[in-house]
Design an enzyme around this catalytic site. Sequence first.
Site, PDB file in Angstrom:
ATOM      1  N   LYS A  82      24.340 -21.781 -55.210  1.00  0.00           N
ATOM      2  CA  LYS A  82      23.969 -20.386 -54.927  1.00  0.00           C
ATOM      3  C   LYS A  82      24.900 -19.700 -53.931  1.00  0.00           C
ATOM      4  O   LYS A  82      25.104 -18.495 -54.003  1.00  0.00           O
ATOM      5  CB  LYS A  82      22.521 -20.304 -54.446  1.00  0.00           C
ATOM      6  CG  LYS A  82      21.534 -20.507 -55.588  1.00  0.00           C
ATOM      7  CD  LYS A  82      20.159 -20.014 -55.235  1.00  0.00           C
ATOM      8  CE  LYS A  82      19.237 -20.064 -56.434  1.00  0.00           C
ATOM      9  NZ  LYS A  82      18.879 -21.465 -56.811  1.00  0.00           N
ATOM     10  N   SER A  88      23.786 -29.099 -60.065  1.00  0.00           N
ATOM     11  CA  SER A  88      23.773 -27.801 -59.372  1.00  0.00           C
ATOM     12  C   SER A  88      23.402 -27.879 -57.905  1.00  0.00           C
ATOM     13  O   SER A  88      23.792 -27.018 -57.124  1.00  0.00           O
ATOM     14  CB  SER A  88      22.834 -26.837 -60.099  1.00  0.00           C
ATOM     15  OG  SER A  88      21.548 -27.404 -60.243  1.00  0.00           O
ATOM     16  N   GLU A 131      15.615 -11.166 -52.565  1.00  0.00           N
ATOM     17  CA  GLU A 131      14.270 -11.706 -52.724  1.00  0.00           C
ATOM     18  C   GLU A 131      14.405 -13.227 -52.812  1.00  0.00           C
ATOM     19  O   GLU A 131      15.487 -13.744 -53.089  1.00  0.00           O
ATOM     20  CB  GLU A 131      13.627 -11.188 -54.014  1.00  0.00           C
ATOM     21  CG  GLU A 131      14.105 -11.877 -55.295  1.00  0.00           C
ATOM     22  CD  GLU A 131      15.568 -11.651 -55.630  1.00  0.00           C
ATOM     23  OE1 GLU A 131      16.046 -10.523 -55.400  1.00  0.00           O
ATOM     24  OE2 GLU A 131      16.233 -12.588 -56.115  1.00  0.00           O
TER      25      GLU A 131
HETATM   26  C1  LIG Z   1      18.235 -21.829 -58.042  1.00  0.00           C
HETATM   27  C2  LIG Z   1      18.688 -23.114 -58.580  1.00  0.00           C
HETATM   28  C3  LIG Z   1      18.820 -23.347 -59.979  1.00  0.00           C
HETATM   29  C4  LIG Z   1      18.428 -22.337 -61.013  1.00  0.00           C
HETATM   30  O1  LIG Z   1      19.120 -21.129 -60.994  1.00  0.00           O
HETATM   31  P1  LIG Z   1      20.234 -20.762 -62.081  1.00  0.00           P
HETATM   32  O2  LIG Z   1      20.470 -19.317 -61.824  1.00  0.00           O
HETATM   33  O3  LIG Z   1      19.680 -21.024 -63.440  1.00  0.00           O
HETATM   34  O4  LIG Z   1      21.415 -21.600 -61.798  1.00  0.00           O
HETATM   35  C5  LIG Z   1      19.325 -24.555 -60.403  1.00  0.00           C
HETATM   36  N1  LIG Z   1      19.656 -25.537 -59.536  1.00  0.00           N
HETATM   37  C6  LIG Z   1      19.527 -25.372 -58.192  1.00  0.00           C
HETATM   38  C7  LIG Z   1      19.910 -26.491 -57.292  1.00  0.00           C
HETATM   39  C8  LIG Z   1      19.034 -24.171 -57.672  1.00  0.00           C
HETATM   40  O5  LIG Z   1      18.914 -24.010 -56.342  1.00  0.00           O
END
Ligand SMILES: *Cc1c(COP(=O)(O)O)cnc(C)c1O
Length: 405
Positions: free
Chosen positions: A102, A389, A124
């Site tokens: 993020k 992610s 938000e």
């Molecule tokens: C917020 C988040 C997601 C989901 O958001 P996307 O916009 O679909 O990437 C996925 N993995 C993590 C670690 C997150 O913090």
Amino acid sequence: MENIKTINLHTYLKTYPDENGMFGEFGGMHVDENLQKAMREVDDAYNTICKSRQFIAELRRIREEYQGRPTPVYHAERLSKSLGNVQIYLKREDLNYTGAHKLNHCMGEVLLAKYMGKTKVIGETGAGQHGLALATAAAYFDLECDIYMGEVDMKKQSSNVAKMELLGAKVKRVTQGRATLKDAVDAAFAAYLNEYETALYCIGSVVGPHPFPKMVRDFQTVIGTEAKEQFYNMTGELPDTIVACVGGGSNSIGFFLPFIEDPVEIIGVESIGEGKETGKHSASMSFGEPGVMHGFNSYMLKDEQGNPAPAHSVASGLDYPSIGPEHAFLRKLGRTKYDYITDEEAVEAFYLLAKLEGIIPALESAHAVAYAIKLAKQRKTGSILVNLSGRGDKDVDYVLEHYKK
Ligand SMILES: *Cc1c(COP(=O)(O)O)cnc(C)c1O
């Protein structure tokens, strides 16, 4: 429509979205006139600023010196071996500063705010992950930061509230509606409408009205650009398949796009939660219908009245009832596929990756890992590159309490 297999990435990024924010029939700017005016201003500023040498150089320096990019690609050999012959690789966004992807778009959005001469950013948050990343970026650039958060979420995520405050952000309590993410988005948009001359709204994924889906995806493509080169340098080829989890769709779109011109299978993984029949899931691509919410047109889960349905996932970052418009477009072109993983399968993968590789994944990312595990068991050879992610520190207490082994 052009055949995407003959499109090069550069042309694709220039063509989509069009100047009204459309990816084919998806996307757009479905907001009232005043907000449209603000969005057009942001779009114009972004289109100019993002091409300036100074902006590009500053963002590059921040990524290297502050975020710790490039994040590595890692060959998960023990995990692969335990499943057969397919080789699984992980793009380690969990090692990006603040522990997830993020910050990639938050740093870009707040840098844009600075170049636009704004003094404040507004956002938000649901579980607090986007709020934390935005508060971090605002602290870095010394801008004010207001984070709108549902009262229910504030109670559940009190340590994230404390961290955002420590970083200098104001957490604004939202009590309307169910007092969760959707209401926080509504409240943040309402505040932005009053303050748009001095503030920039910074959304948390590739959703919302144009230009957000475009801006956020541009900032996130650093993931796929790095991963493609790193994988090639490690193996001398491209992966057969790439996999990422999909909530709003930002980590996945940023990971996918640099591969769309290549002979690589691309799969987005949603959460089917407790199962389709229970209704407790967030698989908007698989089981949603076309519709408009939060200012854009895409697929969404609807209740009987046709309003956005409450979504569920064990991973709070995935429980969004819609999906970024570009995903809907890429699926229609036949370039990407979407499938899903249950809460239980995700938790299973969470445990397995911790045990075999010493990596505790975010529960969101564990969905992508679980899907790669399934594919690896079905196939005899090949390679799968997974976008990890985020890291799972935030999920450890919850998993141990609810899914103790
Ligand atoms: C917020 C988040 C997601 C989901 O958001 P996307 O916009 O679909 O990437 C996925 N993995 C993590 C670690 C997150 O913090």
